[in-house]
Design a protein around this motif. Structure first.
Motif, PDB file in Angstrom:
ATOM      1  N   GLU A   1       0.807  -1.222   0.000  1.00  0.00           N
ATOM      2  CA  GLU A   1       0.000   0.000   0.000  1.00  0.00           C
ATOM      3  C   GLU A   1       0.844   1.278   0.000  1.00  0.00           C
ATOM      4  O   GLU A   1       0.292   2.384   0.065  1.00  0.00           O
ATOM      5  N   PHE A   2       2.171   1.135  -0.095  1.00  0.00           N
ATOM      6  CA  PHE A   2       3.043   2.310   0.031  1.00  0.00           C
ATOM      7  C   PHE A   2       2.755   3.354  -1.041  1.00  0.00           C
ATOM      8  O   PHE A   2       2.547   4.542  -0.752  1.00  0.00           O
ATOM      9  N   LEU A   3       2.716   2.941  -2.306  1.00  0.00           N
ATOM     10  CA  LEU A   3       2.492   3.897  -3.395  1.00  0.00           C
ATOM     11  C   LEU A   3       1.116   4.539  -3.315  1.00  0.00           C
ATOM     12  O   LEU A   3       0.966   5.741  -3.569  1.00  0.00           O
ATOM     13  N   GLY A   4       0.126   3.754  -2.946  1.00  0.00           N
ATOM     14  CA  GLY A   4      -1.226   4.291  -2.830  1.00  0.00           C
ATOM     15  C   GLY A   4      -1.314   5.380  -1.771  1.00  0.00           C
ATOM     16  O   GLY A   4      -1.958   6.414  -1.995  1.00  0.00           O
ATOM     17  N   ARG A   5      -0.692   5.130  -0.611  1.00  0.00           N
ATOM     18  CA  ARG A   5      -0.698   6.151   0.437  1.00  0.00           C
ATOM     19  C   ARG A   5       0.046   7.403  -0.014  1.00  0.00           C
ATOM     20  O   ARG A   5      -0.379   8.532   0.241  1.00  0.00           O
ATOM     21  N   LEU A   6       1.159   7.194  -0.702  1.00  0.00           N
ATOM     22  CA  LEU A   6       1.959   8.321  -1.167  1.00  0.00           C
ATOM     23  C   LEU A   6       1.157   9.175  -2.155  1.00  0.00           C
ATOM     24  O   LEU A   6       1.117  10.415  -2.042  1.00  0.00           O
ATOM     25  N   ARG A   7       0.513   8.528  -3.099  1.00  0.00           N
ATOM     26  CA  ARG A   7      -0.325   9.260  -4.054  1.00  0.00           C
ATOM     27  C   ARG A   7      -1.460   9.986  -3.339  1.00  0.00           C
ATOM     28  O   ARG A   7      -1.813  11.117  -3.686  1.00  0.00           O
ATOM     29  N   GLY A   8      -2.037   9.319  -2.329  1.00  0.00           N
ATOM     30  CA  GLY A   8      -3.143   9.925  -1.584  1.00  0.00           C
ATOM     31  C   GLY A   8      -2.731  11.202  -0.883  1.00  0.00           C
ATOM     32  O   GLY A   8      -3.472  12.199  -0.913  1.00  0.00           O
ATOM     33  N   TRP A   9      -1.544  11.212  -0.257  1.00  0.00           N
ATOM     34  CA  TRP A   9      -1.081  12.427   0.428  1.00  0.00           C
ATOM     35  C   TRP A   9      -0.795  13.542  -0.570  1.00  0.00           C
ATOM     36  O   TRP A   9      -1.136  14.705  -0.327  1.00  0.00           O
ATOM     37  N   LEU A  10      -0.165  13.199  -1.695  1.00  0.00           N
ATOM     38  CA  LEU A  10       0.142  14.218  -2.702  1.00  0.00           C
ATOM     39  C   LEU A  10      -1.146  14.839  -3.240  1.00  0.00           C
ATOM     40  O   LEU A  10      -1.229  16.064  -3.426  1.00  0.00           O
ATOM     41  N   ASP A  11      -2.165  14.012  -3.471  1.00  0.00           N
ATOM     42  CA  ASP A  11      -3.455  14.521  -3.971  1.00  0.00           C
ATOM     43  C   ASP A  11      -4.175  15.348  -2.901  1.00  0.00           C
ATOM     44  O   ASP A  11      -4.732  16.416  -3.201  1.00  0.00           O
ATOM     45  N   ARG A  12      -4.174  14.846  -1.667  1.00  0.00           N
ATOM     46  CA  ARG A  12      -4.903  15.532  -0.598  1.00  0.00           C
ATOM     47  C   ARG A  12      -4.362  16.937  -0.369  1.00  0.00           C
ATOM     48  O   ARG A  12      -5.122  17.886  -0.176  1.00  0.00           O
ATOM     49  N   TYR A  13      -3.029  17.077  -0.414  1.00  0.00           N
ATOM     50  CA  TYR A  13      -2.433  18.386  -0.137  1.00  0.00           C
ATOM     51  C   TYR A  13      -2.097  19.162  -1.404  1.00  0.00           C
ATOM     52  O   TYR A  13      -1.544  20.260  -1.325  1.00  0.00           O
ATOM     53  N   GLY A  14      -2.437  18.595  -2.567  1.00  0.00           N
ATOM     54  CA  GLY A  14      -2.237  19.300  -3.819  1.00  0.00           C
ATOM     55  C   GLY A  14      -0.789  19.606  -4.135  1.00  0.00           C
ATOM     56  O   GLY A  14      -0.471  20.679  -4.658  1.00  0.00           O
ATOM     57  N   VAL A  15       0.101  18.663  -3.851  1.00  0.00           N
ATOM     58  CA  VAL A  15       1.541  18.898  -4.024  1.00  0.00           C
ATOM     59  C   VAL A  15       2.027  18.322  -5.351  1.00  0.00           C
ATOM     60  O   VAL A  15       1.662  17.198  -5.733  1.00  0.00           O
ATOM     61  N   ASP A  16       2.836  19.092  -6.046  1.00  0.00           N
ATOM     62  CA  ASP A  16       3.482  18.645  -7.274  1.00  0.00           C
ATOM     63  C   ASP A  16       4.479  17.531  -6.911  1.00  0.00           C
ATOM     64  O   ASP A  16       5.414  17.766  -6.139  1.00  0.00           O
ATOM     65  N   PRO A  17       4.325  16.310  -7.442  1.00  0.00           N
ATOM     66  CA  PRO A  17       5.231  15.211  -7.088  1.00  0.00           C
ATOM     67  C   PRO A  17       6.696  15.512  -7.362  1.00  0.00           C
ATOM     68  O   PRO A  17       7.581  14.932  -6.720  1.00  0.00           O
ATOM     69  N   ARG A  18       6.955  16.418  -8.301  1.00  0.00           N
ATOM     70  CA  ARG A  18       8.348  16.734  -8.635  1.00  0.00           C
ATOM     71  C   ARG A  18       9.084  17.416  -7.489  1.00  0.00           C
ATOM     72  O   ARG A  18      10.308  17.513  -7.514  1.00  0.00           O
ATOM     73  N   ARG A  19       8.340  17.859  -6.491  1.00  0.00           N
ATOM     74  CA  ARG A  19       8.969  18.506  -5.332  1.00  0.00           C
ATOM     75  C   ARG A  19       9.430  17.500  -4.275  1.00  0.00           C
ATOM     76  O   ARG A  19      10.087  17.884  -3.317  1.00  0.00           O
ATOM     77  N   LEU A  20       9.074  16.227  -4.445  1.00  0.00           N
ATOM     78  CA  LEU A  20       9.388  15.217  -3.429  1.00  0.00           C
ATOM     79  C   LEU A  20      10.453  14.251  -3.935  1.00  0.00           C
ATOM     80  O   LEU A  20      10.370  13.739  -5.053  1.00  0.00           O
ATOM     81  N   GLU A  21      11.430  13.992  -3.076  1.00  0.00           N
ATOM     82  CA  GLU A  21      12.492  13.028  -3.382  1.00  0.00           C
ATOM     83  C   GLU A  21      12.536  11.980  -2.271  1.00  0.00           C
ATOM     84  O   GLU A  21      12.433  12.307  -1.088  1.00  0.00           O
ATOM     85  N   LEU A  22      12.665  10.720  -2.656  1.00  0.00           N
ATOM     86  CA  LEU A  22      12.789   9.627  -1.699  1.00  0.00           C
ATOM     87  C   LEU A  22      14.228   9.122  -1.710  1.00  0.00           C
ATOM     88  O   LEU A  22      14.792   8.854  -2.770  1.00  0.00           O
ATOM     89  N   GLU A  23      14.805   8.996  -0.518  1.00  0.00           N
ATOM     90  CA  GLU A  23      16.177   8.511  -0.371  1.00  0.00           C
ATOM     91  C   GLU A  23      16.184   7.126   0.261  1.00  0.00           C
ATOM     92  O   GLU A  23      15.403   6.846   1.167  1.00  0.00           O
ATOM     93  N   PHE A  24      17.084   6.282  -0.209  1.00  0.00           N
ATOM     94  CA  PHE A  24      17.353   5.031   0.492  1.00  0.00           C
ATOM     95  C   PHE A  24      18.865   4.802   0.508  1.00  0.00           C
ATOM     96  O   PHE A  24      19.588   5.248  -0.383  1.00  0.00           O
ATOM     97  N   THR A  25      19.332   4.121   1.547  1.00  0.00           N
ATOM     98  CA  THR A  25      20.764   3.918   1.725  1.00  0.00           C
ATOM     99  C   THR A  25      21.308   2.923   0.714  1.00  0.00           C
ATOM    100  O   THR A  25      20.679   1.902   0.424  1.00  0.00           O
TER     101      THR A  25
END
Length: 350
Positions: A202-226
């Motif tokens: 459900e990770f991607l679904g939740r992520l999309r839901g937050w971006l839609d709810r707050y009206g944020v351009d996805p290009r502003r978000l970066e995910l980091e992993f080690t």
């Protein structure tokens, strides 16, 4: 010698110390029996054991205390990869504290005043401006005070609690992005995620839901992993990263150079940014080897079409060197320390 089965994988040996064999001899003998694999239906199963030593006349008021001390020492043995370890009160205190933090964390996640985000700017070498910040979580414990993320994050990453903790950071960061976006501020946020997060269906679904709810351009978000935390052979995780990029977000490989991945790792992981491990950057002022490695990593990453971020810039000399070899962005105390919301606003308009 008397043997007790304490739990499924734990045994207690009560040994009379009559002087013929020191405790270390017995402990090493027990550990030796686990060095060879156990054959189960002709299949070799590799085993390992941690052996903890504690003297029963060491002042324990109850047998249960002595047993817990022995289990703590056994954990130290496993952690140090040594055949045995003596009970160490200091280590015991650290384990008690770790247990306390993990016990208190679920309640902290439900509270409104314990976890906050600080932001550390990343500065572009091209225009000397910050176009992105890294979100870093801070924990103000009601009884223990400020808890360093260096202490609690490694603990949480070993448990399923990393999922709600990362969810808290992600939603808070996206909410902050929404406020910046509404204010006309062109600024992105980078958030650390773990392989446990990327493996959630459900990770991607939740992520999309937050971006839609707050009206944020996805290009502003970066995910980091080690680096190394994501295996290039894990098809499911790689597909998640590809979908993250398809949605418009960027993906960064953090702490690059700190693990044992070879350079082919970069060709197999769907990512956009390489963040050079700060251990190399901190050594730039100390020797040619670090300067050579940082230069080669930068050139290699650029050759594979990655942007390059250097972490841990603490001196003007390091900044100048990184600028000279064409590093794209820098992050570190020389540029800016992590700071809360209000201080970041002031820093950005300085």
């Amino acid at each position: 010698m008397t043997v007790y089965n304490v739990s499924v994988l734990s045994f207690a040996f009560v040994v009379d110390n009559d002087g013929r064999y020191p405790p270390e001899h017995t402990a090493r003998s027990i550990a030796t029996h686990f060095t060879d694999p156990v054959m189960v239906q002709d299949i070799p199963i590799q085993t390992a054991a941690g052996v903890g030593l504690v003297a029963l006349d060491a002042g324990f008021t109850a047998p249960a205390e002595a047993l817990r001390a022995a289990l703590t020492a056994a954990q130290d043995s496993r952690s140090s990869h040594h055949p045995f370890a003596y009970y160490n009160p200091g280590s015991d205190a650290a384990q008690r504290r770790a247990f306390q933090l993990l016990t208190d964390l679920p309640e902290a996640l439900e509270a409104d005043d314990q976890f906050t985000l600080h932001f550390q700017p990343r500065v572009s070498f091209a225009d000397r401006l910050s176009h992105s910040v890294e979100a870093l979580i801070r924990w103000q414990h009601p009884r223990l005070g400020w808890i360093s993320p260096a202490e609690f994050i490694p603990l949480v990453e070993t448990t399923a609690l990393i999922r709600p903790l990362t969810a808290l950071v992600l939603e808070t960061a996206i909410r902050r992005l929404s406020r910046w976006q509404d204010a006309g501020r062109d600024l992105g946020i980078s958030v650390n995620v773990s392989p446990r997060n990327l493996a959630e269906p459900e990770f991607l679904g939740r992520l999309r839901g937050w971006l839609d709810r707050y009206g944020v351009d996805p290009r502003r978000l970066e995910l980091e992993f080690t680096e190394g935390a994501v295996s290039p052979d894990n098809a499911r995780t790689l597909e998640t990263l590809r979908q993250v990029r398809t949605l418009g977000m960027t993906v960064a490989i953090d702490d690059f150079g700190s693990g044992y991945s070879n350079m082919a790792y970069l060709t197999r992981i769907p990512a956009d940014v390489v963040k050079i491990d700060k251990s190399f950057v901190l050594d730039l002022d100390r020797g040619e080897q670090a300067r050579f490695l940082v230069t080669e990593i930068t050139n290699l990453a650029h050759g594979l079409d990655f942007d390059v971020v250097a972490e841990g810039i603490e001196t003007a000399n390091a900044y100048t060197f990184l600028d000279g070899i064409g590093c794209d962005q820098g992050q570190g105390f020389h540029l800016a320390r992590p700071m809360p919301d209000d201080q970041l606003d002031a820093w950005l308009v300085r």
